[in-house]
Structures are given as structure tokens and as C-alpha cells.
Design a protein around this motif. Structure first.
Motif, PDB file in Angstrom:
ATOM      1  N   THR A 459       0.866  -1.171   0.000  1.00  0.00           N
ATOM      2  CA  THR A 459       0.000   0.000   0.000  1.00  0.00           C
ATOM      3  C   THR A 459       0.905   1.225   0.000  1.00  0.00           C
ATOM      4  N   ALA A 460       0.653   2.137  -0.918  1.00  0.00           N
ATOM      5  CA  ALA A 460       1.411   3.403  -0.883  1.00  0.00           C
ATOM      6  C   ALA A 460       1.036   4.146   0.393  1.00  0.00           C
ATOM      7  N   THR A 461       2.020   4.649   1.109  1.00  0.00           N
ATOM      8  CA  THR A 461       1.780   5.252   2.425  1.00  0.00           C
ATOM      9  C   THR A 461       2.632   6.500   2.610  1.00  0.00           C
ATOM     10  N   VAL A 462       2.147   7.393   3.441  1.00  0.00           N
ATOM     11  CA  VAL A 462       2.941   8.550   3.847  1.00  0.00           C
ATOM     12  C   VAL A 462       3.171   8.442   5.347  1.00  0.00           C
ATOM     13  N   ASN A 463       4.387   8.660   5.765  1.00  0.00           N
ATOM     14  CA  ASN A 463       4.707   8.597   7.186  1.00  0.00           C
ATOM     15  C   ASN A 463       5.223   9.938   7.669  1.00  0.00           C
ATOM     16  N   PHE A 464       4.941  10.253   8.928  1.00  0.00           N
ATOM     17  CA  PHE A 464       5.446  11.493   9.517  1.00  0.00           C
ATOM     18  C   PHE A 464       6.305  11.168  10.722  1.00  0.00           C
ATOM     19  N   ARG A 465       7.298  11.991  10.890  1.00  0.00           N
ATOM     20  CA  ARG A 465       8.228  11.798  11.996  1.00  0.00           C
ATOM     21  C   ARG A 465       7.667  12.387  13.296  1.00  0.00           C
ATOM     22  N   LEU A 466       6.738  13.336  13.121  1.00  0.00           N
ATOM     23  CA  LEU A 466       6.149  14.024  14.271  1.00  0.00           C
ATOM     24  C   LEU A 466       5.495  13.030  15.226  1.00  0.00           C
ATOM     25  N   HIS A 467       5.828  13.119  16.491  1.00  0.00           N
ATOM     26  CA  HIS A 467       5.225  12.247  17.501  1.00  0.00           C
ATOM     27  C   HIS A 467       4.151  13.001  18.256  1.00  0.00           C
ATOM     28  N   ASP A 468       3.296  12.243  18.907  1.00  0.00           N
ATOM     29  CA  ASP A 468       2.299  12.892  19.741  1.00  0.00           C
ATOM     30  C   ASP A 468       2.999  13.661  20.854  1.00  0.00           C
ATOM     31  N   TRP A 469       2.322  14.684  21.317  1.00  0.00           N
ATOM     32  CA  TRP A 469       2.893  15.631  22.271  1.00  0.00           C
ATOM     33  C   TRP A 469       2.629  15.125  23.695  1.00  0.00           C
ATOM     34  N   CYS A 470       3.679  14.746  24.375  1.00  0.00           N
ATOM     35  CA  CYS A 470       3.531  14.315  25.771  1.00  0.00           C
ATOM     36  C   CYS A 470       3.469  15.545  26.652  1.00  0.00           C
ATOM     37  N   ILE A 471       2.328  15.762  27.274  1.00  0.00           N
ATOM     38  CA  ILE A 471       2.157  16.998  28.053  1.00  0.00           C
ATOM     39  C   ILE A 471       2.272  16.759  29.561  1.00  0.00           C
ATOM     40  N   SER A 472       2.420  15.515  29.968  1.00  0.00           N
ATOM     41  CA  SER A 472       2.504  15.225  31.407  1.00  0.00           C
ATOM     42  C   SER A 472       3.850  15.624  31.988  1.00  0.00           C
ATOM     43  N   ARG A 473       3.805  16.200  33.165  1.00  0.00           N
ATOM     44  CA  ARG A 473       5.043  16.480  33.898  1.00  0.00           C
ATOM     45  C   ARG A 473       4.816  16.047  35.346  1.00  0.00           C
ATOM     46  N   GLN A 474       5.713  15.213  35.848  1.00  0.00           N
ATOM     47  CA  GLN A 474       5.557  14.743  37.230  1.00  0.00           C
ATOM     48  C   GLN A 474       6.240  15.753  38.154  1.00  0.00           C
ATOM     49  N   ARG A 475       5.751  16.972  38.076  1.00  0.00           N
ATOM     50  CA  ARG A 475       6.377  18.062  38.828  1.00  0.00           C
ATOM     51  C   ARG A 475       5.313  18.850  39.569  1.00  0.00           C
ATOM     52  N   TYR A 476       5.766  19.916  40.211  1.00  0.00           N
ATOM     53  CA  TYR A 476       4.857  20.765  40.969  1.00  0.00           C
ATOM     54  C   TYR A 476       4.446  22.016  40.189  1.00  0.00           C
ATOM     55  N   TRP A 477       5.412  22.710  39.615  1.00  0.00           N
ATOM     56  CA  TRP A 477       5.170  24.083  39.147  1.00  0.00           C
ATOM     57  C   TRP A 477       4.535  24.138  37.757  1.00  0.00           C
ATOM     58  N   GLY A 478       3.260  23.800  37.715  1.00  0.00           N
ATOM     59  CA  GLY A 478       2.510  23.854  36.463  1.00  0.00           C
ATOM     60  C   GLY A 478       1.038  23.735  36.776  1.00  0.00           C
ATOM     61  N   PRO A 479       0.169  23.897  35.784  1.00  0.00           N
ATOM     62  CA  PRO A 479      -1.270  23.762  36.026  1.00  0.00           C
ATOM     63  C   PRO A 479      -1.625  22.284  36.194  1.00  0.00           C
ATOM     64  N   PRO A 480      -2.287  21.903  37.301  1.00  0.00           N
ATOM     65  CA  PRO A 480      -2.708  20.506  37.453  1.00  0.00           C
ATOM     66  C   PRO A 480      -3.609  20.095  36.297  1.00  0.00           C
ATOM     67  N   ILE A 481      -3.374  18.900  35.788  1.00  0.00           N
ATOM     68  CA  ILE A 481      -4.220  18.395  34.706  1.00  0.00           C
ATOM     69  C   ILE A 481      -5.593  18.073  35.301  1.00  0.00           C
ATOM     70  N   LEU A 503      -3.496  25.018  42.054  1.00  0.00           N
ATOM     71  CA  LEU A 503      -2.228  24.443  42.463  1.00  0.00           C
ATOM     72  C   LEU A 503      -2.057  24.789  43.944  1.00  0.00           C
ATOM     73  N   PRO A 504      -2.020  23.781  44.838  1.00  0.00           N
ATOM     74  CA  PRO A 504      -1.984  24.100  46.267  1.00  0.00           C
ATOM     75  C   PRO A 504      -0.635  24.675  46.690  1.00  0.00           C
ATOM     76  N   ASP A 505      -0.687  25.495  47.715  1.00  0.00           N
ATOM     77  CA  ASP A 505       0.533  26.097  48.260  1.00  0.00           C
ATOM     78  C   ASP A 505       1.154  25.112  49.243  1.00  0.00           C
ATOM     79  N   ILE A 506       1.989  24.224  48.721  1.00  0.00           N
ATOM     80  CA  ILE A 506       2.597  23.206  49.601  1.00  0.00           C
ATOM     81  C   ILE A 506       4.067  23.539  49.805  1.00  0.00           C
ATOM     82  N   PRO A 507       4.593  23.241  51.001  1.00  0.00           N
ATOM     83  CA  PRO A 507       5.988  23.600  51.250  1.00  0.00           C
ATOM     84  C   PRO A 507       6.978  22.657  50.567  1.00  0.00           C
TER      85      PRO A 507
END
Length: 858
Positions: A459-481, A503-507
Motif C-alpha cells: 500500500t502506498a503510504t505517507v509517514n510522519f516523523r512528528l510524535h504525539d505531544w507528551c504533556i505530562s510532567r511529574q512536577r509541581y510548578w505547572g497547572p494541574p491536569i 495548584l496548592p501552596d505546599i511547602p
RNA sequence: GCCCGGGUGGCGAAAGGGCAGACGCGGGGGACUUAAAAUCCCCUGGGAGCGAUCCCAUGCGGGUUCGAUUCCCGCCCCGGGCACCA
């Protein structure tokens, strides 16, 4: 360096005192609301956007100011052209950079960031930008990230946000997942630590679904070529075909070695192949292996298959005898850090024990697994054509697999030995390819795909190198998902009415080694009633990528005063898409691509009328200092405050624009700024002299001519962001104005003040006010006065200097009337001794470029 | 390896088929000043010549053209992006 001291001038006028007049006008602009844009007003809206800064603790970088000044000049110019200009600014203050800095200094980002922002705003206000600060946005403000979370919900609702366990880039130092874009040569872009591979549940956006549109639209955008090219490379379209190889068949048992005799360079370790043959057993029947290739024309040369170690078909294809080796290899690659997997070129791999049938030759070829094949591109499996692919050739060499030539170049034939992979395509033809022998590559591709497709194997096909955008961050300083997990109801989106998820004010915001955000340690935040059933449920503890904050901020600015919607439809229709966007090319593939994606999604959701956010984008260049990149360790960082203190914002701005072509950047040298300061000093004294000698002296036609030429030059240079040449033109005019003993006339200086205004707004306002003291117009800002009109008749030269060449070499110059005829010009040229001595007899040929040059060919 | 930029005086740079070096920095000389700073004027790519002039010169090598810094072909160097992407 010494600060220029105010020069006493004639009469009671004070000298040019940048500090005083800049303070005065910044205050007046505030009082009079000069920079405030009435977004409901004006039939010619112009949205002049600049990339908002990350407010670092070090303060404003000169590179920021270079970018903003370039945008400000363009915006001010558009305003003087009669547009209602909106020039907002804000702060991109979430993210790992801020968080790491906060950890380093031991202060909470919730306290640190507001202080940084205040410092940035103070520095920015001194620069004299035409910013309407009422519309400032701060991505860390709940009133902003409430809508960032809303954007996430839009994605979720449309099935464009999904969760999957994925091999992710894990930075052991920052203890977080990184996007592919944040991994530079296998190391964390922030701290340089080698990145490891981990498997975690992550949120992704389906940006790859949009790859074709994101790519196609680039053709129609008025963007810098460099930026479009970077995006094209990043999206990475490849045209090819998917081919099907049936695995595990018994026929052609020896097929893998059938053509071994033609291999010349690839038999270094023939022994391995013998082992492979001996171990080969019966694999499960009927396992079809799909491969992606951009070179279907070489299928006759595919002598083995390689699957990514993670490929789902590996289990089925592995024979009992090979299971141990295969499992060991898979285990090893699974734990291998991404650095060695991606950077090491050494070829390793293991034979599965099975064969597959080459659909073109019918031969059974061995199926291998190797880490040079990546699961996340194409089908995760390749047909190896060692004769015409460098990687396959190398692999075949290591494991003694057969190499077949199927492409021959000029002077080569089917039997010509291959000492290396032959990858040329120009002027080549197919060989050893049955009925396709003799075809050129492109036709071969088409015909072979047609042929295999008719048998259900391609089958003739077109492929893209672009990957899906991983938006998860296992961090504190960002908007909670904004997602909740309930044991009863499953995954629940946080209802819009419950936004923002604060985002809670945690120490203890420091990440640990668990791979889970610090938010998970706070039960009072973590536990929440399920929005569906009310039972105790758990919040998502990941926060989102900073690039999500900046992927939609341009939509927020015009609606920043509204708290009930992310963006108001009417305002948005009027002010967007952004008319002009200026920023650095370091964001060519991240921020700019994500912004386009988010805009496209919101367009498809019926919330926007356009699918491309930025009509025009220009990438500005980079500023270096004394020929070297600025860095703290080199100690050559320019602190804008110091320069503004010493020279004034107007001189600093103008110098930044003068030191090189805006789109290329330039070299900042302390010495250089004095030339621009001298220009402003002369502008000041010329205007003061013109005012004080009011009425004296008639306008000089030569000066007026030069003035109109300058109006034209500056007026065409600014829209092209050719600021350095616009400034040079104004300097030239200044030199003409000051030539001789005469006092400049009022008309001669007044227009110049207008031309200078976008570059040096404070001095321009001050001089404009002085020129119109007492007049009704004196309360108007110079930026509300229309740009000076260019008069072609006044700019026209009466006579020109005609360059006379003989055989292309300059031999003389003639001053002739503008409309001189060729015959008259030739006659005049031959009358010049300097020309005549090179001409004997009549010229063979005469080239006459009216108004420019005469070339006599003898 | 592939894709974008870029290579021009002592330095930052102009000119995108038609006078190479506009504009600015730096340097030299002069005016003003008791002096200095600031300001103003003149000179400033290299070489030959007393001179008018002449020759050389836009990373290197070819080509097209009456004419190339500019367009084409092949290289070299610098900056940036992508890269085991099949």
C-alpha cells in the motif's frame, strides 16, 4: 565610559537629558493612556505580538529587549499608518526552569515568581514599549491557568488527549519526564544529564493526527523561511509504501543465504549466519509483518527483516531455540538508556529463528530484532536492503547477512561488487529485479508498488516523523491536569464549573525518585469527591507542560479582562489571527508548532474562525557580544539597566536596531552605541536651533529632496524589519541637514522627528511637543499624527551621475540631466578624455541603463 | 549525513545583475580651548606613482554575461536545526 553631560545650548533651552525626558514621557503616557488600546474601536486593528518572556531571577536579558524593540518599532509604525495597534505583553512563568531555580535558592515559586515579574515589568517599562499593561497575562495566575485547563478539557472532549504507558525520557537529575524536544543529543536540555528510559503513564495530545495539515499550511504562511523549513523537518514527511512479508513459512528455507554469493563487503562474520540457519525452526504460521519503506524499488534486494525489540510480533516469531537470546536482548534494550540507544551507532541484534517471505522474490529471508529499528516510527519493522542502505549494510556486515545489488549507477551492472551501500538515485536503474530491470528509481517505485498492491502485499503510504505531544510532567510548578480518577466511574474530566483546579501552596514541592508529582503527597488535595458519583476519588497529580501555557496565550490577551470565557468570540474575530508575530527561532518547532496545533483544534471545535494563529511571523536574529555568545560564565552579559542609565532607553533601543540586520542579529559592542547617541544629540540640537531661529532661512531644495528620499527609504525599510538601514538613512539625512553653515529649517526637522519616533519614542515626543508648543495639537502624541507623506516629485533628482564603462571597467563619470538620451550620453562620454583614450573607432556595442550607466564595448 | 542561514576594509555592516565598502565605530590630521573633554571640519580597503591616473580586492575554483559581491556548478570554513526516522 562617561555619561554625556548635558550641553548648554543657546537661550534658555536645556540640553538633551535622556533620563529626564524618558521619565517625563513614560509618566505622561501612563496619565494620558497613550498606550491603551480600545479594543472595541478602530476599523483597522493591528495585533503586534512578541513572544512573552520567562521572568528569570537574573532579570531582563538584552535579547528580550532586542526582540521587543523590533516589535515595538513595527507596532508604532503601524499606528502612525492609521492602525489601531494592540501590543500586549505578559509572562510565561510556569515550568521546570523556574521550579529548579526556586529549589536552588530554597524559596517557594509562589513567592519568587511574583517578585521576578515585578522586576521584569519595571525593566520593561523603562524601555519605552507601547505596551498596554491592562492586558498583561501571567500563566501562573489561576485566572489564566483556569483556561489552560479548559484547553486541556477541549482536547479530552474531542478524543485528542489520551493516556498511555510510554517509554519516556527521564531526567535522573531533574527527576522528571522530558519531551523529545527537550532532549538534546541524549541529554537533558536543562542540566545536561544523560537521559534514561522509563515506562510511565503519560498524557498525550494527538498532534500527529494533524501532521498533514500542519505541513500543508506552511506553504501559505507569510513566515520566515528558516522557521518554515525547521517545521517541515520536524514534521518529517516521508513518502513510501507499506509492504507485507508473510512470516514463518517453510518454503525457501535456505532463502536467506540464496544470494549470499553476490555479497562482497558483507560477509565478515559468515559464521553467525550458519548458526542462524542451524537454529532456524518452525515459527507460528501466518504472521504477517508490515514494513514501511521509502525505497520500494529496492524490494528485490531485501535480504532480511528487522523488527524493533518491542515489536508485538516478536513473541510469535521467536523459535524455542532462540527464545533465550531474544528475551535477553529485549530485556537489555528495555532498560538501556535512550542515550546509548539513540546515539551509539554500533549494530547489535538477535535472530528470531524465523523467516519471512520476500513478496517480490518469493525467497524466505531471516527475521531479526535490533535496536536500530525504532518502534515509534513507521511500523516498527523494516525490510533490510543492505546493498542500498548504510545502516543495513553495516548490520549485514556484523552478522554475515547477504548483500544484493538491485540498483546500478553509470558504469555499473548487476554484477558490480558493492564495497559499501550504494545510495545514489540520480541516473541509476534497477538490476536483479526481474521484470523491473532497467527502470529508473522513481518509475521502479511506482511500478513495483502497483505490482505488489495487485497481490495484496503493498500500500502506498505517507509517514510522519512528528510524535504525539507528551504533556505530562511529574512536577509541581505547572497547572494541574484537570482529571479525576474514580474507582466506580473511571476517568472523569473535572467539570468546567469546578475550574480552576488550584495548584496548592505546599511547602515540599521538590520532586522525588518515585516518578509521581509532589502533589500526590498531599492527601487533602489529592482526595476529592468524584464529580459523577460523589464517592472519594483521586486527582490526577501530573501538571501540564509549560508549552501548553504558551500555546494559546495570544488568544487570551485581547480577552484578558474577561473572567467568564477563555476568549471572547467577537473580540477574537476582530483581533485575530495575529497580524505580526516576532520572536526567536529557538521556538520554531516547539511553541510555534504547538500554537498552530491548538488553534487548529479550537477551529475544528467551532470556537475559532481561523486555523492558523499567526498571519506573519518573522524570526529575529541573535545578539552576541564582542563576537561571542553572551553567558554568565564568560561575564559578557549585557544588563539593559546599566546601559539605559548611561545612555538612555532611546539610544539603547536605536543602537540595538542599528548593530546589524534585525533578522540576522549582530554583535553588541560598547563603543558602537556612542554613534547612535551622537545622532540623537544632533537631532536634539538641530530641532532646538530650528525652533529658536523660527522663520530664518528658506528651505533648501537639496535638503528637501534628501528628506523625501529618506521618507521613502524609512517607510519601506520598517515593514521589512530592515531597521539598521532605516537608521543609516536617517543619519545620512542628518549629515545633509547639517552640511554647511546654515541653520536647519522647521519643516526640515519636523518630519525627521516623526521618522525617528518609532525607534526613539521619548525624544521624539519631547521634540514634537516643543515644535508645537501652544498649538492645539501639542496635547496629541506624535504617535497619533499620521506618518509623513512621501512626495515623489520632491524626491526626484534633476541630474544624475552616469557611470561610463569601457568593456565593463569604469573609466569616467558624467553629470547629465535625468532624462538624457543614449545618443547624447554616448557623445558626452566620448568627449571625455578619460573615456576616449580607451575607445578607438566606433564602439561595437553600447549598453545604456537609463539613470545608471553607459557601457561601451570595443 | 541531511536541511536552513552566513563568509565583503582594522571592526559592526551597505549594495541582491550596473560606481564594491553607504551609515556607524575605531584611527590620523585640523579648528575651537590656557589645557582637556565635548563639539565642528577633512582624510581613512591594499599596492604603484610627484601627479592626472593605473593595477589588485567581496572564502576558494570554474561558468553564464557587455558587466557578477549578486545568478549557475563544484569545493572550503563558521553559526543554527534535525539525525539509526527506514
Amino acid at each position: 565610559m562617561t555619561a554625556s553631560t548635558p550641553q548648554p545650548l543657546t537661550g534658555e533651552s536645556a540640553g538633551y537629558d535622556p533620563a529626564a525626558i524618558e521619565r517625563k514621557w513614560q509618566e505622561r503616557w501612563r496619565e494620558r493612556g497613550t498606550n491603551a488600546t480600545d479594543l472595541r474601536d478602530g476599523d483597522r486593528p493591528f495585533y503586534a505580538l512578541m513572544m512573552f518572556p520567562y521572568p528569570s531571577a537574573e532579570g531582563l536579558h538584552v535579547g528580550n529587549l532586542f526582540a521587543f524593540t523590533g516589535n515595538d518599532i513595527y507596532g508604532r509604525f503601524q499606528r502612525m499608518q492609521g492602525h489601531t495597534v494592540f501590543e500586549p505583553l505578559g509572562f510565561d512563568a510556569f515550568g521546570i526552569h523556574s521550579e529548579n531555580f526556586a529549589l536552588k535558592v530554597g524559596e517557594h515559586p509562589l513567592r519568587l515568581i511574583p517578585r521576578n515579574i515585578a522586576n521584569f515589568r519595571r525593566q520593561l517599562e523603562r524601555a519605552g514599549l507601547m505596551v498596554d499593561w491592562r492586558y498583561e497575562v501571567d500563566t501562573t495566575d489561576p485566572s489564566y491557568y483556569k483556561w489552560t485547563q479548559w484547553v486541556f478539557l477541549q482536547m479530552l472532549e474531542r478524543g485528542l488527549a489520551y493516556k498511555k504507558k510510554a517509554a519516556v525520557n527521564w531526567c535522573p537529575s531533574d527527576k522528571t519526564v522530558l519531551a523529545n524536544e527537550q532532549v538534546i543529543n541524549g541529554a537533558c536540555e536543562r542540566c545536561g544529564t544523560p537521559v534514561e528510559q522509563r515506562f510511565l503513564e503519560q498524557w498525550f495530545f494527538r498532534i500527529s493526527d494533524f501532521a498533514p495539515r500542519l505541513l500543508a499550511n506552511l506553504d501559505h504562511l507569510d513566515w520566515s523561511d528558516s522557521t518554515r523549513s525547521a517545521q517541515r523537518n520536524w514534521i518529517g514527511r516521508s513518502d513510501g509504501a507499506e509492504l507485507i512479508f508473510q512470516g514463518g513459512r517453510e518454503e525457501g528455507r535456505e532463502g536467506g543465504r540464496r544470494q549470499g554469493g553476490t555479497a562482497k563487503g558483507g560477509t565478515a562474520k559468515g559464521g553467525a549466519s550458519k548458526v542462524a540457519t542451524a537454529l532456524r525452526g518452525s515459527a507460528e504460521e501466518g504472521t504477517a509483518i508490515k514494513v514501511f519503506t521509502t525505497r520500494p524499488d529496492t524490494v528485490f534486494g531485501a535480504t532480511y527483516l528487522v523488527l524493533a525489540p518491542e515489536h508485538p510480533a516478536v513473541d510469535a516469531l521467536t523459535t524455542p531455540a532462540q527464545r533465550g537470546a531474544v528475551n535477553a536482548y529485549r530485556e537489555r534494550t528495555a532498560h538501556q538508556d535512550i542515550v546509548s540507544r539513540r546515539v551509539t551507532r554500533e549494530k547489535t541484534g538477535v535472530f528470531t529463528g524465523s523467516t519471512a517471505v520476500n513478496p517480490a522474490t518469493g525467497a524466505a529471508i531471516p527475521v531479526w530484532i535490533a535496536d536500530y529499528v525504532l518502534m515509534d516510527y513507521g511500523t516498527g519493522a523494516i525490510m533490510a536492503v543492505p546493498g542500498h542502505d548504510e545502516r543495513d549494510f553495516e548490520f549485514a556486515g556484523v552478522f554475515g547477512l547477504p548483500v544484493t545489488r538491485v540498483i546500478a549507477g553509470p558504469g555499473q551492472d548487476a554484477a558490480t561488487a558493492l564495497a559499501a551501500a550504494y545510495t545514489d538515485t540520480e541516473g541509476t536503474r534497477l538490476v536483479n529485479s526481474g521484470q523491473f530491470d532497467g527502470l529508473p528509481v522513481e518509475e521502479g517505485k511506482r511500478r513495483i508498488v502497483e505490482w505488489l498492491a495487485s497481490r495484496g502485499a503493498a500500500t502506498a503510504t505517507v509517514n510522519f516523523r512528528l510524535h504525539d505531544w507528551c504533556i505530562s510532567r511529574q512536577r509541581y510548578w505547572g497547572p494541574p491536569i484537570p482529571v479525576i480518577y474514580c474507582d466506580e466511574c473511571g476517568l472523569q474530566a473535572v467539570p468546567e464549573r469546578d475550574l480552576p483546579v488550584l495548584l496548592p501552596d505546599i511547602p515540599d514541592f521538590k520532586p522525588d525518585d518515585s516518578g509521581v508529582s509532589p502533589l500526590a503527597r498531599h492527601a487533602e488535595w489529592y482526595h476529592v469527591p468524584c464529580p459523577e458519583c460523589g464517592q472519594t476519588a483521586r486527582r490526577e497529580t501530573d501538571v501540564s507542560d509549560t508549552f501548553l501555557d504558551s500555546a494559546w496565550y495570544f488568544l487570551r490577551y485581547p480577552s484578558a479582562l474577561r473572567h467568564d470565557v477563555a476568549f471572547d468570540p467577537d473580540t477574537t474575530r476582530k483581533w485575530l489571527p495575529v497580524h505580526s508575530y516576532i520572536g526567536g527561532n529557538e521556538h520554531a518547532v516547539l511553541h510555534l508548532l504547538y500554537s498552530r496545533f491548538v488553534t487548529m483544534v479550537l477551529h475544528d471545535a467551532g470556537r475559532l474562525t481561523f486555523e492558523e494563529p499567526f498571519t506573519r511571523f518573522r524570526a529575529h536574529g541573535m545578539i552576541v557580544r564582542d563576537g561571542a555568545k553572551m553567558s554568565k560564565s564568560r561575564g559578557n552579559v549585557v544588563n539593559p539597566d546599566e546601559y539605559i542609565n548611561e545612555w538612555g532607553a532611546d539610544a539603547f533601543r536605536t543602537y540595538l536596531m542599528f548593530l546589524g540586520p534585525y533578522e540576522e542579529g549582530g554583535d553588541f559592542r560598547d563603543r558602537g552605541i556612542s554613534g547612535v547617541k551622537r545622532f540623537l544629540d544632533r537631532l536634539w540640537s538641530s530641532v532646538i536651533e530650528a525652533i529658536e531661529s523660527a522663520g530664518a532661512g528658506a528651505p533648501d531644495p537639496a535638503v528637501i529632496r534628501k528628506l523625501h528620499q529618506t521618507i521613502r527609504k524609512v517607510g519601506t525599510d520598517i515593514p521589512q524589519l530592515s531597521y539598521n538601514t532605516a537608521i543609516a538613512a536617517m543619519m545620512e539625512y542628518m549629515n545633509a541637514l547639517r552640511a554647511g553653515e546654515r541653520t536647519p529649517g522647521r519643516a526640515e526637522v519636523e518630519t525627521l522627528v516623526q521618522l525617528v519616533a518609532p525607534f526613539a519614542p521619548h525624544i521624539a515626543e519631547e521634540l514634537w511637543e516643543r515644535l508645537h508648543a501652544g498649538a492645539a495639537s501639542s496635547r496629541a502624541s506624535i504617535f497619533d499624527v499620521p506618518w509623513p507623506a512621501f512626495d515623489a516629485a520632491l524626491a526626484a533628482e534633476e541630474s544624475i551621475e552616469l557611470v561610463v564603462q569601457v568593456n565593463g571597467k569604469v573609466r569616467g563619470r558624467l553629470t547629465v540631466p535625468t532624462g538624457v538620451t543614449q545618443d547624447a550620453a554616448v557623445a558626452a562620454a566620448l568627449a571625455e578624455p578619460s573615456v576616449a583614450r580607451f575607445v578607438t573607432g566606433t564602439p561595437r556595442k553600447v549598453i545604456f541603463v537609463p539613470g545608471r550607466l553607459l557601457n561601451l564595448v570595443v
